[in-house]
Design a protein around this motif. Structure first.
Motif, short mmCIF file in Angstrom:
data_model
loop_
_atom_site.label_atom_id
_atom_site.label_comp_id
_atom_site.label_asym_id
_atom_site.label_seq_id
_atom_site.Cartn_x
_atom_site.Cartn_y
_atom_site.Cartn_z
N ARG A 259 16.20 7.80 2.68
CA ARG A 259 14.80 7.97 2.27
C ARG A 259 14.23 6.67 1.69
O ARG A 259 13.10 6.27 2.01
CB ARG A 259 14.69 9.10 1.26
N GLU A 260 15.03 6.01 0.86
CA GLU A 260 14.56 4.75 0.26
C GLU A 260 14.35 3.68 1.33
O GLU A 260 13.38 2.92 1.28
CB GLU A 260 15.58 4.27 -0.79
N ARG A 261 15.25 3.63 2.29
CA ARG A 261 15.09 2.65 3.38
C ARG A 261 13.85 2.96 4.21
O ARG A 261 13.12 2.05 4.61
CB ARG A 261 16.32 2.65 4.28
N THR A 262 13.62 4.24 4.46
CA THR A 262 12.45 4.65 5.24
C THR A 262 11.17 4.26 4.51
O THR A 262 10.23 3.72 5.12
CB THR A 262 12.48 6.16 5.50
N GLU A 263 11.12 4.52 3.23
CA GLU A 263 9.94 4.18 2.44
C GLU A 263 9.73 2.67 2.43
O GLU A 263 8.58 2.19 2.54
CB GLU A 263 10.11 4.69 1.01
N TYR A 264 10.82 1.91 2.32
CA TYR A 264 10.71 0.45 2.33
C TYR A 264 10.19 -0.06 3.67
O TYR A 264 9.28 -0.91 3.70
CB TYR A 264 12.07 -0.17 2.02
N GLU A 265 10.74 0.45 4.77
CA GLU A 265 10.31 0.02 6.10
C GLU A 265 8.84 0.39 6.34
O GLU A 265 8.08 -0.40 6.91
CB GLU A 265 11.20 0.66 7.17
N ARG A 266 8.43 1.58 5.92
CA ARG A 266 7.04 1.99 6.12
C ARG A 266 6.08 1.14 5.26
O ARG A 266 4.99 0.78 5.70
CB ARG A 266 6.89 3.48 5.76
N LYS A 267 6.51 0.85 4.04
CA LYS A 267 5.69 0.01 3.17
C LYS A 267 5.50 -1.37 3.77
O LYS A 267 4.38 -1.93 3.77
CB LYS A 267 6.34 -0.09 1.79
N LYS A 268 6.57 -1.93 4.31
CA LYS A 268 6.49 -3.25 4.94
C LYS A 268 5.59 -3.21 6.18
O LYS A 268 4.78 -4.12 6.40
CB LYS A 268 7.89 -3.73 5.30
N GLU A 269 5.73 -2.15 6.97
CA GLU A 269 4.91 -2.01 8.18
C GLU A 269 3.44 -1.82 7.82
O GLU A 269 2.55 -2.37 8.49
CB GLU A 269 5.41 -0.83 9.01
N ASN A 270 3.15 -1.05 6.77
CA ASN A 270 1.76 -0.84 6.37
C ASN A 270 1.11 -2.12 5.87
O ASN A 270 -0.09 -2.35 6.09
CB ASN A 270 1.68 0.25 5.30
N LYS A 271 1.87 -2.97 5.18
CA LYS A 271 1.32 -4.26 4.75
C LYS A 271 0.97 -5.12 5.96
O LYS A 271 -0.07 -5.80 5.98
CB LYS A 271 2.33 -4.98 3.86
N LYS A 272 1.83 -5.08 6.95
CA LYS A 272 1.57 -5.84 8.17
C LYS A 272 0.32 -5.30 8.87
O LYS A 272 -0.53 -6.07 9.35
CB LYS A 272 2.79 -5.74 9.09
#
Length: 257
Positions: free
Chosen positions: A111-124
């Motif tokens: 879950r933490e990895r998913t949240e991190y990946e989504r956060k990074k993708e949303n910034k992009k």
């Protein structure tokens, strides 16, 4: 604001009804048999269709719901025993507090990895002027991340199993080689002992023959052969070109100082 709140409530209620309908459709004997036997589960929560936050009571209740459908005593399908075994093993795993913590920790990391990946993708996406990722895609990404982590763990597990098997095989081969060497050594010693009398007899025969080396009256020592001078044939010249006897030429002494 009230209208927006009503819309959100309606969407949540619609989603809840949709989830309940999907659950009713999947909780049938045929669907459960197909689901439990058509794939290899890494996560017991996936077997029982539960989240990592499920309580023990929820785990028991869900296990009973599934086991009733696939229990061999109630289901006459020949696949029932295998399907029930899969569900039972998942239930026993989640009833073990230590094992349950391990799976919860892995799912928490997913879950933490998913949240991190989504956060990074949303910034992009924000930099590019694109809308953020839809919230409804989170669960599917989370399940994919869980699958990825469990696959990595299983791969490492199989790697260590192969290492242990290779180590045991090497130890077995070394033990077999050691046993073979001991056996060869034992056979050699036994053969040496068996031929002892024959060797002693051969030596006695050799030592009793005094005429083996040398003459009849020798002291058994080895003698050098007699020297035989070289003889020139009668047709060979008697003198060299200087008129001196062949083989006696001392002209080289004239160069001495």
């Amino acid at each position: 604001m009230a209208e927006k709140s009503d819309v959100n409530s309606f969407l949540k209620e619609l989603q809840s009804l949709s989830t309940e309908n999907r659950r009713e459709n999947i909780m049938t004997m045929e669907n459960q048999l197909e689901r439990l036997l058509s794939q290899q589960f890494r996560n017991p929560y996936d077997v029982l269709l539960l989240t990592s936050e499920a309580s023990e009571e929820e785990i028991r209740k869900q296990y009973r719901s599934i086991s009733i459908l696939v229990h061999p005593d109630k289901c006459k399908d020949p696949r029932a025993a295998d399907a029930f075994h899969v569900a039972e093993q998942a239930y026993k795993t989640l009833m073990d507090p230590e094992k349950k913590k391990i799976y919860q920790r892995i799912m928490r990391e997913a879950r933490e990895r998913t949240e991190y990946e989504r956060k990074k993708e949303n910034k992009k996406r924000e930099r590019l002027g694109q809308p953020p990722l839809p919230e409804e895609t989170f669960e599917s990404q989370f399940r994919d991340m869980c699958t990825k982590l469990f696959d990595e763990i299983e791969e490492r597990k199989q790697h260590y199993i192969r290492l242990e098997e290779n180590q045991r095989r090497r130890e077995k081969e070394e033990l077999e080689n050691k046993r073979l060497q001991e056996k060869v050594k034992q056979m050699t010693e036994e053969e040496w002992e068996q031929t002892r009398e024959q060797r002693v007899e051969n030596w006695r025969k050799f030592a009793s023959k005094k005429s083996v080396i040398g003459t009849k009256n020798s002291n058994m020592q080895i003698r050098a052969p007699q020297t035989k001078m070289e003889e020139r044939p009668a047709s060979a010249p008697k003198v060299d070109a200087a008129g001196k006897p062949m083989g006696i030429n001392e002209d080289y002494k004239k160069q001495w100082k």
